[in-house]
Design a protein around this motif. Structure first.
Motif, short mmCIF file in Angstrom:
data_model
loop_
_atom_site.label_atom_id
_atom_site.label_comp_id
_atom_site.label_asym_id
_atom_site.label_seq_id
_atom_site.Cartn_x
_atom_site.Cartn_y
_atom_site.Cartn_z
N GLU A 38 -2.10 11.54 0.76
CA GLU A 38 -2.77 12.25 -0.33
C GLU A 38 -1.96 12.17 -1.63
O GLU A 38 -2.52 11.86 -2.69
CB GLU A 38 -3.00 13.73 0.05
CG GLU A 38 -3.96 13.92 1.20
CD GLU A 38 -3.38 13.61 2.59
OE1 GLU A 38 -2.12 13.57 2.76
OE2 GLU A 38 -4.18 13.35 3.50
N LYS A 39 -0.65 12.43 -1.55
CA LYS A 39 0.19 12.37 -2.75
C LYS A 39 0.27 10.94 -3.27
O LYS A 39 0.27 10.70 -4.48
CB LYS A 39 1.59 12.92 -2.44
CG LYS A 39 1.63 14.41 -2.27
CD LYS A 39 3.04 14.88 -1.94
CE LYS A 39 3.06 16.37 -1.64
NZ LYS A 39 4.37 16.79 -1.13
N PHE A 40 0.36 9.97 -2.36
CA PHE A 40 0.41 8.57 -2.77
C PHE A 40 -0.88 8.17 -3.48
O PHE A 40 -0.85 7.51 -4.52
CB PHE A 40 0.65 7.68 -1.55
CG PHE A 40 0.85 6.23 -1.88
CD1 PHE A 40 2.06 5.78 -2.40
CD2 PHE A 40 -0.16 5.30 -1.67
CE1 PHE A 40 2.25 4.44 -2.70
CE2 PHE A 40 0.02 3.96 -1.96
CZ PHE A 40 1.23 3.53 -2.48
N SER A 41 -2.00 8.59 -2.94
CA SER A 41 -3.29 8.27 -3.54
C SER A 41 -3.41 8.86 -4.94
O SER A 41 -3.95 8.23 -5.86
CB SER A 41 -4.43 8.80 -2.66
OG SER A 41 -4.35 8.23 -1.38
N GLN A 42 -2.89 10.06 -5.10
CA GLN A 42 -2.88 10.71 -6.41
C GLN A 42 -2.04 9.89 -7.39
O GLN A 42 -2.45 9.66 -8.53
CB GLN A 42 -2.31 12.13 -6.25
CG GLN A 42 -2.52 13.03 -7.40
CD GLN A 42 -2.09 14.46 -7.05
OE1 GLN A 42 -1.34 14.71 -6.10
NE2 GLN A 42 -2.56 15.41 -7.82
N ARG A 43 -0.89 9.42 -6.94
CA ARG A 43 -0.02 8.60 -7.79
C ARG A 43 -0.68 7.27 -8.12
O ARG A 43 -0.59 6.77 -9.26
CB ARG A 43 1.34 8.38 -7.13
CG ARG A 43 2.19 9.65 -7.14
CD ARG A 43 3.46 9.55 -6.35
NE ARG A 43 4.39 8.57 -6.88
CZ ARG A 43 5.61 8.39 -6.40
NH1 ARG A 43 6.04 9.14 -5.39
NH2 ARG A 43 6.40 7.48 -6.91
N THR A 59 -8.45 7.98 -2.74
CA THR A 59 -8.25 9.12 -1.85
C THR A 59 -7.44 8.73 -0.63
O THR A 59 -7.09 9.58 0.18
CB THR A 59 -9.59 9.71 -1.38
OG1 THR A 59 -10.33 8.69 -0.71
CG2 THR A 59 -10.38 10.28 -2.54
N ASN A 60 -7.17 7.43 -0.49
CA ASN A 60 -6.34 6.96 0.63
C ASN A 60 -5.63 5.69 0.22
O ASN A 60 -5.90 5.13 -0.85
CB ASN A 60 -7.19 6.77 1.90
CG ASN A 60 -8.30 5.77 1.71
OD1 ASN A 60 -8.07 4.61 1.38
ND2 ASN A 60 -9.54 6.22 1.90
N SER A 61 -4.73 5.25 1.05
CA SER A 61 -3.92 4.07 0.71
C SER A 61 -4.52 2.78 1.23
O SER A 61 -4.09 1.70 0.84
CB SER A 61 -2.51 4.25 1.30
OG SER A 61 -2.60 4.49 2.70
N SER A 62 -5.55 2.87 2.07
CA SER A 62 -6.07 1.68 2.74
C SER A 62 -7.35 1.12 2.13
O SER A 62 -7.72 -0.02 2.41
CB SER A 62 -6.35 2.01 4.20
OG SER A 62 -7.34 3.02 4.28
N GLY A 63 -8.05 1.91 1.36
CA GLY A 63 -9.34 1.47 0.83
C GLY A 63 -10.50 1.78 1.76
O GLY A 63 -11.63 1.37 1.50
#
Length: 179
Positions: A38-43, A59-63
């Motif tokens: 979540e924090k990574f997606s925000q960044r 909203t996620n790192s994977s798409g």
């Protein structure tokens, strides 16, 4: 795939993400960098907006699909152009084959890039395939000819290779190298 608790070099995670869409690798990277997906997606969203990709929200790192996870072809091109400024990004997305150590196994991980444009198109040098039921077949491709780097973005296309080739051919006919 990654095993729980496995230690792997960040560079190897990046190859796994970009060459074979390693969703587990995106989660490991996100948690390492930001503490959570979540924090990574925000960044990622903040960075996308900072470089002009204003119609993108992660909203996620994977798409993987989520109603609040979206982008546009234009934004993907902007993000890719930004990526190409980084020599490591350019190297990774242009890699056809990579062997990654697999501690505890009798063999290594052998990765083959899913992006056929590296073989199909003269000067093909990236970038990333994608597929979900919601998005369809997608491809961000790059090619460099005569010192001109182009990016083509094709979304929801059953003929993404042909469509990308057509876009790149058109683009190279439209531009000439600066003198």
């Amino acid at each position: 795939s990654l095993a729980p608790g496995e230690n792997i070099k960040m560079i190897d995670l990046l190859y796994g993400i970009m060459l074979i869409s390693g969703n587990d690798a995106t989660v490991a990277l996100a948690e390492h960098i930001a503490g959570s997906v979540e924090k990574f997606s925000q960044r990622m969203t903040e960075k996308a907006h900072a470089i002009g990709a204003k119609d993108t929200h992660f909203t996620n790192s994977s798409g993987l699909p989520d109603p609040n996870h979206y982008t546009t072809a234009h934004d993907l091109a902007r993000i890719t152009a930004y990526g190409y400024k980084n020599p490591l990004f350019a190297e990774i997305v242009n890699t056809k084959h990579k062997i990654i150590p697999w501690p505890g196994k009798e063999y290594n991980r052998e990765l083959f890039n899913e992006n056929r444009m590296l073989w199909l198109y003269e000067g093909g040098n990236g970038v990333k395939t994608g597929y979900t039921d919601a998005a369809g077949r997608c491809l961000v491709s790059g090619a460099k000819q005569k010192d001109i780097q182009l990016i083509a973005v094709v979304l929801d296309s059953d003929t993404m290779w042909d469509d990308s080739i057509a876009l790149l051919n058109y683009g190279f006919l439209q531009v000439t190298p600066e003198k």
